[in-house]
Design a protein around this motif. Structure first.
Motif, PDB file in Angstrom:
ATOM      1  N   ASP A   1       0.955  -0.905  -0.232  1.00  0.00           N
ATOM      2  CA  ASP A   1      -0.092   0.232   0.020  1.00  0.00           C
ATOM      3  C   ASP A   1       1.226   1.508   0.039  1.00  0.00           C
ATOM      4  O   ASP A   1       1.300   1.871   0.736  1.00  0.00           O
ATOM      5  N   ASP A   2       0.372   1.324  -1.233  1.00  0.00           N
ATOM      6  CA  ASP A   2       1.976   2.870  -1.644  1.00  0.00           C
ATOM      7  C   ASP A   2       1.313   4.405  -1.566  1.00  0.00           C
ATOM      8  O   ASP A   2       0.898   4.726  -2.247  1.00  0.00           O
ATOM      9  N   ARG A   3       0.983   4.729  -0.429  1.00  0.00           N
ATOM     10  CA  ARG A   3      -0.321   6.000  -0.074  1.00  0.00           C
ATOM     11  C   ARG A   3       0.450   7.582  -0.483  1.00  0.00           C
ATOM     12  O   ARG A   3      -0.270   8.090  -1.190  1.00  0.00           O
ATOM     13  N   GLU A   4       1.981   7.229  -0.808  1.00  0.00           N
ATOM     14  CA  GLU A   4       2.147   8.559  -0.621  1.00  0.00           C
ATOM     15  C   GLU A   4       2.881   7.867  -2.729  1.00  0.00           C
ATOM     16  O   GLU A   4       3.701   9.270  -3.502  1.00  0.00           O
ATOM     17  N   ARG A   5       2.895   7.062  -3.076  1.00  0.00           N
ATOM     18  CA  ARG A   5       2.956   6.667  -4.310  1.00  0.00           C
ATOM     19  C   ARG A   5       4.620   7.036  -5.129  1.00  0.00           C
ATOM     20  O   ARG A   5       4.717   7.728  -5.840  1.00  0.00           O
ATOM     21  N   LEU A   6       5.189   7.039  -4.349  1.00  0.00           N
ATOM     22  CA  LEU A   6       7.026   7.066  -4.194  1.00  0.00           C
ATOM     23  C   LEU A   6       7.269   5.769  -5.146  1.00  0.00           C
ATOM     24  O   LEU A   6       8.212   5.351  -5.982  1.00  0.00           O
ATOM     25  N   LEU A   7       6.911   4.228  -5.644  1.00  0.00           N
ATOM     26  CA  LEU A   7       7.053   3.043  -5.816  1.00  0.00           C
ATOM     27  C   LEU A   7       7.331   2.823  -7.345  1.00  0.00           C
ATOM     28  O   LEU A   7       5.458   3.844  -8.006  1.00  0.00           O
ATOM     29  N   GLU A   8       7.815   2.366  -8.593  1.00  0.00           N
ATOM     30  CA  GLU A   8       8.025   2.966 -10.318  1.00  0.00           C
ATOM     31  C   GLU A   8       7.985   1.050 -10.337  1.00  0.00           C
ATOM     32  O   GLU A   8       8.556   0.353  -9.775  1.00  0.00           O
ATOM     33  N   GLY A   9       7.324   1.367 -11.385  1.00  0.00           N
ATOM     34  CA  GLY A   9       8.006   0.016 -11.692  1.00  0.00           C
ATOM     35  C   GLY A   9       5.878  -0.886 -12.761  1.00  0.00           C
ATOM     36  O   GLY A   9       5.350  -0.386 -12.141  1.00  0.00           O
ATOM     37  N   GLY A  10       6.104  -1.193 -13.841  1.00  0.00           N
ATOM     38  CA  GLY A  10       5.632  -2.036 -14.757  1.00  0.00           C
ATOM     39  C   GLY A  10       5.745  -2.937 -14.208  1.00  0.00           C
ATOM     40  O   GLY A  10       4.367  -3.865 -15.284  1.00  0.00           O
ATOM     41  N   GLY A  11       6.784  -4.389 -13.557  1.00  0.00           N
ATOM     42  CA  GLY A  11       6.597  -5.299 -13.639  1.00  0.00           C
ATOM     43  C   GLY A  11       5.640  -6.182 -13.039  1.00  0.00           C
ATOM     44  O   GLY A  11       5.129  -5.768 -12.276  1.00  0.00           O
ATOM     45  N   GLN A  12       5.490  -7.771 -13.096  1.00  0.00           N
ATOM     46  CA  GLN A  12       4.243  -8.311 -12.282  1.00  0.00           C
ATOM     47  C   GLN A  12       4.642  -7.432 -10.876  1.00  0.00           C
ATOM     48  O   GLN A  12       3.833  -8.131  -9.940  1.00  0.00           O
ATOM     49  N   TYR A  13       5.455  -7.585  -9.947  1.00  0.00           N
ATOM     50  CA  TYR A  13       5.439  -7.847  -8.534  1.00  0.00           C
ATOM     51  C   TYR A  13       6.255  -6.702  -7.861  1.00  0.00           C
ATOM     52  O   TYR A  13       6.471  -6.064  -7.050  1.00  0.00           O
ATOM     53  N   LEU A  14       8.061  -6.742  -9.280  1.00  0.00           N
ATOM     54  CA  LEU A  14       9.067  -5.259  -8.806  1.00  0.00           C
ATOM     55  C   LEU A  14       8.553  -4.243  -8.289  1.00  0.00           C
ATOM     56  O   LEU A  14       7.626  -3.967  -9.615  1.00  0.00           O
ATOM     57  N   ARG A  15       8.801  -3.211  -7.479  1.00  0.00           N
ATOM     58  CA  ARG A  15       9.176  -2.161  -7.505  1.00  0.00           C
ATOM     59  C   ARG A  15       9.799  -1.122  -7.256  1.00  0.00           C
ATOM     60  O   ARG A  15      10.687  -2.020  -6.318  1.00  0.00           O
ATOM     61  N   SER A  16      10.072   0.092  -7.489  1.00  0.00           N
ATOM     62  CA  SER A  16      11.286   0.650  -6.762  1.00  0.00           C
ATOM     63  C   SER A  16      10.965   2.047  -7.014  1.00  0.00           C
ATOM     64  O   SER A  16      10.212   2.630  -7.089  1.00  0.00           O
ATOM     65  N   MET A  17      12.342   2.818  -6.199  1.00  0.00           N
ATOM     66  CA  MET A  17      12.323   4.517  -5.992  1.00  0.00           C
ATOM     67  C   MET A  17      13.997   4.138  -6.443  1.00  0.00           C
ATOM     68  O   MET A  17      14.567   4.236  -5.421  1.00  0.00           O
ATOM     69  N   PRO A  18      13.787   6.208  -6.093  1.00  0.00           N
ATOM     70  CA  PRO A  18      15.182   6.594  -6.664  1.00  0.00           C
ATOM     71  C   PRO A  18      15.353   6.544  -5.305  1.00  0.00           C
ATOM     72  O   PRO A  18      14.895   7.164  -4.009  1.00  0.00           O
ATOM     73  N   PHE A  19      17.089   7.109  -4.917  1.00  0.00           N
ATOM     74  CA  PHE A  19      17.700   7.534  -3.874  1.00  0.00           C
ATOM     75  C   PHE A  19      16.883   8.285  -2.880  1.00  0.00           C
ATOM     76  O   PHE A  19      16.454   8.785  -1.937  1.00  0.00           O
ATOM     77  N   THR A  20      17.094   9.503  -4.224  1.00  0.00           N
ATOM     78  CA  THR A  20      16.515  10.438  -3.450  1.00  0.00           C
ATOM     79  C   THR A  20      15.240  11.094  -2.527  1.00  0.00           C
ATOM     80  O   THR A  20      14.795  11.567  -1.679  1.00  0.00           O
ATOM     81  N   GLN A  21      14.172  10.268  -3.216  1.00  0.00           N
ATOM     82  CA  GLN A  21      12.540   9.712  -2.861  1.00  0.00           C
ATOM     83  C   GLN A  21      12.980   9.181  -1.194  1.00  0.00           C
ATOM     84  O   GLN A  21      12.319   9.522  -0.420  1.00  0.00           O
ATOM     85  N   ALA A  22      13.510   8.148  -1.428  1.00  0.00           N
ATOM     86  CA  ALA A  22      13.960   7.138  -0.209  1.00  0.00           C
ATOM     87  C   ALA A  22      14.232   7.652   0.776  1.00  0.00           C
ATOM     88  O   ALA A  22      13.690   7.864   2.177  1.00  0.00           O
ATOM     89  N   ARG A  23      15.142   9.011   0.304  1.00  0.00           N
ATOM     90  CA  ARG A  23      16.006   9.317   1.455  1.00  0.00           C
ATOM     91  C   ARG A  23      14.963  11.002   2.313  1.00  0.00           C
ATOM     92  O   ARG A  23      15.135  11.124   3.351  1.00  0.00           O
ATOM     93  N   GLU A  24      14.301  11.482   1.378  1.00  0.00           N
ATOM     94  CA  GLU A  24      12.925  12.119   0.985  1.00  0.00           C
ATOM     95  C   GLU A  24      11.805  11.746   2.194  1.00  0.00           C
ATOM     96  O   GLU A  24      11.109  12.207   2.655  1.00  0.00           O
ATOM     97  N   HIS A  25      11.671  10.567   1.786  1.00  0.00           N
ATOM     98  CA  HIS A  25      10.142  10.609   2.657  1.00  0.00           C
ATOM     99  C   HIS A  25      10.606   8.891   3.552  1.00  0.00           C
ATOM    100  O   HIS A  25      10.292   7.809   3.288  1.00  0.00           O
ATOM    101  N   PRO A  26      11.256   9.305   4.673  1.00  0.00           N
ATOM    102  CA  PRO A  26      11.847   8.159   5.735  1.00  0.00           C
ATOM    103  C   PRO A  26      10.648   7.163   6.045  1.00  0.00           C
ATOM    104  O   PRO A  26      10.755   6.520   6.552  1.00  0.00           O
ATOM    105  N   ALA A  27       9.989   8.019   6.319  1.00  0.00           N
ATOM    106  CA  ALA A  27       8.410   7.115   7.530  1.00  0.00           C
ATOM    107  C   ALA A  27       7.978   6.258   6.520  1.00  0.00           C
ATOM    108  O   ALA A  27       7.309   5.408   6.637  1.00  0.00           O
ATOM    109  N   ALA A  28       7.249   6.822   4.935  1.00  0.00           N
ATOM    110  CA  ALA A  28       7.199   6.113   3.959  1.00  0.00           C
ATOM    111  C   ALA A  28       7.524   5.387   3.786  1.00  0.00           C
ATOM    112  O   ALA A  28       7.369   3.850   3.091  1.00  0.00           O
ATOM    113  N   VAL A  29       8.975   5.279   3.517  1.00  0.00           N
ATOM    114  CA  VAL A  29      10.195   4.513   3.597  1.00  0.00           C
ATOM    115  C   VAL A  29      10.157   2.777   5.250  1.00  0.00           C
ATOM    116  O   VAL A  29       9.992   2.085   4.526  1.00  0.00           O
TER     117      VAL A  29
END
Length: 125
Positions: free
Chosen positions: A80-108
């Motif tokens: 449940d990615d409430r802040e819509r940080l995850l990217e990707g279109g594969g069956q399972y895998l999703r990712s986020m850039p380093f800068t997003q992860a560092r800017e949103h520690p609570a969401a991560v």
């Protein structure tokens, strides 16, 4: 996990200083956000984290290329990615850039807790 496997240091030593610093910061963020110990290893040329030694159902990984570092979630599509940080279109895998992860520690941290809870979940067939 007490101390990290030597293979991680060898892998890190091959990377540019800037990428290494980002990887280590992101790895510390993962460790700080997850209760208990996660297993760490270099799998698929990524710093990969799992619980209970289950590498088939790994939790997340820190991936790097020459230009960027990103945080990958093995079962990201199930989170449940409430802040819509995850990217990707594969069956399972999703990712986020380093800068997003560092800017949103609570969401991560929330995504990591979900990933641990859903480690062995699969999409319905």
């Amino acid at each position: 996990m007490t101390g990290r496997p030597h293979q991680i240091d060898l892998w890190l030593d091959q990377l540019p200083a800037e990428r290494r610093a980002e990887i280590e910061a992101l790895a510390d963020q993962i460790r700080d956000a997850t209760p208990g110990d996660l297993d760490e290893a270099i799998k698929w040329n990524r710093l990969t984290f799992t619980a209970g030694g289950d590498w088939h159902h790994w939790i997340c990984a820190v991936a790097v290329n020459r230009h960027a570092v990103s945080l990958m979630f093995h079962k990201g599509v199930l989170l449940d990615d409430r802040e819509r940080l995850l990217e990707g279109g594969g069956q399972y895998l999703r990712s986020m850039p380093f800068t997003q992860a560092r800017e949103h520690p609570a969401a991560v941290a929330a995504l990591l807790r979900q990933a641990l809870d859903r480690q062995k979940d699969m999409l319905p067939r």
